[in-house]
Design a protein around this motif. Structure first.
Motif, short mmCIF file in Angstrom:
data_model
loop_
_atom_site.label_atom_id
_atom_site.label_comp_id
_atom_site.label_asym_id
_atom_site.label_seq_id
_atom_site.Cartn_x
_atom_site.Cartn_y
_atom_site.Cartn_z
N CYS A 31 4.70 3.86 4.74
CA CYS A 31 5.57 2.61 4.81
C CYS A 31 7.00 3.02 5.11
CB CYS A 31 5.35 1.67 3.53
SG CYS A 31 6.12 2.29 2.22
N TRP A 57 6.36 -5.82 -0.85
CA TRP A 57 5.59 -5.06 -0.03
C TRP A 57 5.46 -6.06 1.04
CZ3 TRP A 57 3.60 -0.11 0.91
CH2 TRP A 57 2.74 0.02 1.79
N THR A 59 4.08 -6.72 4.90
CA THR A 59 3.49 -6.14 5.90
C THR A 59 3.89 -6.41 7.32
OG1 THR A 59 1.93 -8.35 6.49
CG2 THR A 59 1.10 -7.00 4.64
N TYR A 65 3.76 -9.20 -0.66
CA TYR A 65 3.13 -9.01 -2.07
C TYR A 65 4.40 -8.48 -2.88
CZ TYR A 65 -1.00 -8.97 0.76
OH TYR A 65 -2.06 -9.13 1.59
N GLN A 69 1.65 -6.25 -7.33
CA GLN A 69 0.76 -6.23 -6.26
C GLN A 69 1.25 -5.28 -5.01
OE1 GLN A 69 -2.57 -7.08 -6.14
NE2 GLN A 69 -2.01 -7.06 -8.12
N LYS A 73 -0.22 -1.99 -3.25
CA LYS A 73 -0.28 -1.83 -1.74
C LYS A 73 0.43 -0.49 -1.67
CE LYS A 73 -1.80 -5.55 -0.49
NZ LYS A 73 -2.89 -5.78 0.25
N SER A 77 -1.74 2.68 0.34
CA SER A 77 -1.11 3.26 1.27
C SER A 77 -0.85 4.80 1.43
CB SER A 77 0.21 2.68 1.85
OG SER A 77 0.95 3.23 1.13
N THR A 90 -5.90 -4.55 -7.82
CA THR A 90 -6.07 -5.56 -7.06
C THR A 90 -6.92 -6.42 -7.77
OG1 THR A 90 -7.38 -4.75 -5.40
CG2 THR A 90 -5.18 -4.55 -5.31
#
Length: 126
Positions: A31, A57, A59, A65, A69, A73, A77, A90
């Motif tokens: 990321c 986070w 996307t 998120y 959460q 993520k 990742s 999760t």
């Protein structure tokens, strides 16, 4: 258009910055990482108020998120064994417990190693 997710954190917080550096060095998540103070939050559909409150986070399609959460993520990742831990975070009831632990850490980050008074959440977010 972005092709990678973005981890957004509080760049004014020493604890947050130290945590992100640790994540970059040891987990190497797939990321981009940026402090909210340098991000165009509106392009993510995120308010400054939310970015002050929790790690995010985002996307490539701007699904957001937050908090525990977002951490899940990041772990997903990173792959390897980290992804297993991220997947567990999760799932209920672990997800609910993770949320509580995240809030406890976030609300007290100025007291944690690397934390400074600047790490404290703004009074309207405490």
């Amino acid at each position: 258009m972005r092709t990678r997710p973005v981890l957004v954190y509080d760049g004014d917080c020493g604890f947050c910055t130290s945590s992100v550096r640790l994540i970059e060095r040891h987990l190497r998540p797939r990321c981009d990482i940026t402090p909210w103070q340098r991000a165009t939050l509106a392009s993510f559909g995120v308010s400054q108020r939310r970015a002050e409150h929790e790690a995010l986070w985002v996307t490539p399609t701007n699904t957001v998120y937050g908090g525990a959460q977002a951490v899940a993520k990041v772990l997903l990742s990173a792959g390897k064994g980290w992804a297993v831990l991220g997947a567990v975070l999760t799932l209920p009831p672990v997800r609910w417990m993770a949320h509580g632990v995240y809030r406890l850490i976030s609300d007290n980050r100025q007291r944690l190693p690397g934390g400074t008074p600047a790490c404290a959440l703004p009074p309207h977010r405490q």
